[in-house]
Design an enzyme around this catalytic site. Structure first.
Site, mmCIF file in Angstrom:
data_model
loop_
_atom_site.group_PDB
_atom_site.id
_atom_site.type_symbol
_atom_site.label_atom_id
_atom_site.label_comp_id
_atom_site.label_asym_id
_atom_site.label_seq_id
_atom_site.Cartn_x
_atom_site.Cartn_y
_atom_site.Cartn_z
ATOM 1 N N CYS A 1 12.990 -14.848 -15.169
ATOM 2 C CA CYS A 1 12.385 -15.174 -16.471
ATOM 3 C C CYS A 1 11.289 -14.185 -16.832
ATOM 4 O O CYS A 1 10.235 -14.568 -17.342
ATOM 5 C CB CYS A 1 11.841 -16.601 -16.507
ATOM 6 S SG CYS A 1 13.108 -17.830 -16.249
ATOM 7 N N LYS B 1 5.163 -26.619 -8.143
ATOM 8 C CA LYS B 1 4.994 -25.404 -7.346
ATOM 9 C C LYS B 1 3.871 -25.575 -6.330
ATOM 10 O O LYS B 1 3.573 -24.663 -5.565
ATOM 11 C CB LYS B 1 4.698 -24.209 -8.253
ATOM 12 C CG LYS B 1 5.876 -23.814 -9.146
ATOM 13 C CD LYS B 1 5.620 -22.472 -9.787
ATOM 14 C CE LYS B 1 6.377 -22.272 -11.084
ATOM 15 N NZ LYS B 1 7.803 -22.027 -10.882
ATOM 16 N N ASP C 1 -2.133 -18.500 -17.407
ATOM 17 C CA ASP C 1 -0.947 -19.174 -16.892
ATOM 18 C C ASP C 1 -1.103 -19.239 -15.376
ATOM 19 O O ASP C 1 -0.917 -18.239 -14.690
ATOM 20 C CB ASP C 1 0.300 -18.370 -17.311
ATOM 21 C CG ASP C 1 1.561 -18.830 -16.612
ATOM 22 O OD1 ASP C 1 1.492 -19.772 -15.789
ATOM 23 O OD2 ASP C 1 2.626 -18.240 -16.876
ATOM 24 N N GLN D 1 1.655 -19.721 -10.891
ATOM 25 C CA GLN D 1 1.744 -19.131 -9.557
ATOM 26 C C GLN D 1 0.381 -19.041 -8.882
ATOM 27 O O GLN D 1 0.301 -18.831 -7.680
ATOM 28 C CB GLN D 1 2.353 -17.717 -9.629
ATOM 29 C CG GLN D 1 3.747 -17.667 -10.196
ATOM 30 C CD GLN D 1 4.774 -18.354 -9.307
ATOM 31 O OE1 GLN D 1 4.593 -18.452 -8.098
ATOM 32 N NE2 GLN D 1 5.839 -18.829 -9.916
ATOM 33 N N HIS E 1 5.811 -14.228 -17.637
ATOM 34 C CA HIS E 1 6.961 -15.124 -17.566
ATOM 35 C C HIS E 1 7.344 -15.487 -19.009
ATOM 36 O O HIS E 1 6.485 -15.544 -19.882
ATOM 37 C CB HIS E 1 6.516 -16.384 -16.812
ATOM 38 C CG HIS E 1 7.617 -17.301 -16.425
ATOM 39 N ND1 HIS E 1 8.171 -18.190 -17.315
ATOM 40 C CD2 HIS E 1 8.260 -17.485 -15.248
ATOM 41 C CE1 HIS E 1 9.118 -18.885 -16.683
ATOM 42 N NE2 HIS E 1 9.192 -18.473 -15.426
#
Lengths: 141, 413
Positions: free
Chosen positions: B366, B226, B200, B203, B123
């Site tokens: 993105c 999220k 990261d 997600q 991303h």
């Protein structure tokens, strides 16, 4: 007729599939690139002038059907017109989409009216106006 | 507790609303999830009955707000398996968490000629901060390449992660293809060369049972919004010994110990890295989101999403003519499906589905380097969460049929 049916009419899909005045120009008087960074739509305009008259016009680009069909309609509408006619058409087109004005296009520009459905989908207005914003920059120079 | 889908759906008020006169079919949780009533009520209650600034007041409300804010930090640390609460730093979002690492740890530890390893599926949040740092420090960015099925090509890992590498930064799960990366060999190799690892988790954390200590992450960044929480709350976890060495990156209230006219000393963790009044209601609401997820169970959520994913992939395959991205090995994939309708731009697909009340994401998500890798402008992305149903997938297929009808008029020619 549903919204997407009225938006994706034959006339828009036809311009998308068979773009008019498509291609790069070798020798031009005005040239401008336009991009909508968040969706990635791109339009590049080329204009050749004879005095005040747009004697040749073409575009290349990539993106959604609305952005590319709008560019095709733009070139089709402005071919052979004067810069001041281009400016008033630009105001009329952007007024229709951005200020909710009822379009009053002369008959020869009736394809442009098909873009009116876009204003019911706010997220897509920037697609329809990309080519016109690009034109505004090109002739504003 | 068993997985009661109907009950779960009733917990999310927005799921019973209408969109363009049709029942909402929400398939864009990878962008931001919907919120359960318990989270909404917690935030409302804070503003109606508990609102005050934290860490300052000696009156009851301020004490209460401070207590709830710090309780959310404890819940967060437990949820990710951290050793203690002070290694949980609240930020605004994943992006800010990664920028914090780049600006604080990165500026101290990355020097000219050092290398930072990323992947081609990152991303922009886990790409641009490193581009900025590399430019400033004359450091070098390197990329782990992709296989055609969007999994990582680890065949040359030893040549990519060399002694010059100081940091390896990659997503736990891709927001575009749903790929769950095989982190074990990457972390093992990073340890061999003494590099740090940033994951990261934007997600990952919302879909996968995650334990930052067991998985040996040095840094872990994610967002509340999220995972059923409100927007404006992010988390940075880092190992305590790393956090202790990180200088402040923003100066101001709450991060100080003592201030004179010319200089200041700084507070202990976690306050040193949290300047200014934070998103108090958001953090407290995030605490409620974690409680909700725990009441369902992360493994239960994962299982439900796998079932939906399999069902959706089968139906999309059967639909015919769609270009699907990502691996078919579901052990390496979360509930995200990216696809393209040949000849139709993703934005056109998105608009037609919107009219049917179906919310998907379209565009480059993105992740422009991935789009370049595939040679496409963007994709249509349907993403699932615990509240999605097989009926949602069926609705998506009905919508796609409509796209086919509308564009079929020109595609047939």
């Amino acid at each position: 007729m549903s919204l997407s049916d009225s938006l994706y009419q034959e006339v828009l899909l036809d311009h998308y599939q068979n773009p008019r005045h498509h291609g790069k120009m070798e020798h031009f008087d005005l040239h401008q690139e336009g991009v909508n960074p968040l969706c990635g739509d791109e339009v590049e305009l080329f204009l050749k002038l004879k005095g005040d008259i747009i004697s040749e016009i073409s575009f290349v680009g990539k993106g959604c059907s609305i952005s590319q069909a709008s560019a095709s309609m733009l070139t089709d509408s402005l071919y052979g017109k004067t810069i001041s006619e281009a400016k008033s058409l630009l105001l009329e087109f952007k007024g229709m989409l951005l200020e909710d004005k009822v379009p009053n296009f002369p008959e020869e520009y009736e394809d442009l009216e098909s873009m009116e459905a876009v204003k019911k989908i706010p997220a897509r207005i920037k697609c329809a106006t990309l080519a016109w914003n690009t034109l505004e920059k090109a002739i504003g120079k | 507790m068993s997985f009661d889908l109907e009950k779960i759906r009733r917990d999310f008020p927005i799921l019973s609303t209408q969109m363009n006169g049709k029942p909402l079919v929400f398939l864009d949780s990878a962008a931001s999830s919907q919120k359960p009533k318990s989270v909404i009520d917690t935030i409302r209650k804070y503003y109606e009955a508990e609102n005050a600034n934290i860490h300052r007041g000696i009156y009851y409300l301020s004490q209460k707000a401070t207590e709830k804010y710090e309780m959310a930090r404890i819940k967060t640390s437990r949820f990710i398996g951290a050793a203690c609460a002070k290694v949980v730093i609240f930020t605004r979002n994943t992006t800010e968490s990664i920028n914090l690492v780049a600006q604080s740890w990165g500026r101290t530890n990355i020097h000219e000629g050092d290398e930072i390893v990323l992947t081609e599926l990152e991303h922009h949040s886990n790409l641009v901060p490193w581009q900025m740092l590399a430019q400033e420090k004359q450091a070098v960015l390197k990329f782990i390449p992709l296989n055609q099925d969007s999994t990582l090509d680890l065949s040359n890992l030893d040549e990519i992660i060399t002694e010059r590498v100081k940091l390896v930064a990659l997503a736990q799960m891709s927001n575009v293809t749903g790929t769950i990366h095989d982190l074990t060999p990457i972390i093992r190799r990073a340890r061999e060369v003494g590099a740090k690892v940033l994951i990261d988790g934007a997600q990952g954390i919302c879909h996968l049972p995650t334990n930052v200590q067991k998985e040996d992450f040095d840094f872990y960044a994610f967002s509340a919004h999220k995972m059923l929480g409100p927007t404006g709350v992010g988390v940075l976890y880092a190992k305590e010994e790393i956090l202790e060495t990180m200088p402040p990156w923003m100066g101001g209230g709450d991060m100080i110990s003592k201030v004179w006219k010319e200089k200041s000393t700084y507070a202990d963790l976690p306050a040193r890295l949290e300047a200014g009044t934070p998103n108090i209601s958001g953090v407290i609401g995030f605490g409620a989101a974690i409680e909700y997820l725990e009441s369902i169970g992360m493994q239960e959520i994962r299982n439900h999403e796998l079932e939906l994913l399999q069902y959706a992939l089968d139906r999309l395959e059967d639909f015919g003519g769609l270009e699907l991205y990502g691996t078919n090995d579901l052990s390496k994939r979360g509930g995200v499906i990216s696809f393209n309708f040949p000849g139709v731009h993703p934005h056109d697909v998105g608009s037609i589905l919107d009219e049917e009340g179906i919310a998907i994401r379209v565009g480059h998500h993105c992740a422009q380097p991935f789009m370049d890798f595939k040679g496409i402008a963007g994709t249509c992305r349907a993403s699932f969460y615990l509240y999605n149903t097989k009926e949602d997938v069926d609705s998506l297929l009905v919508g796609l049929k409509k796209v086919k009808e509308i564009f079929g008029r020109v595609l047939k020619r």
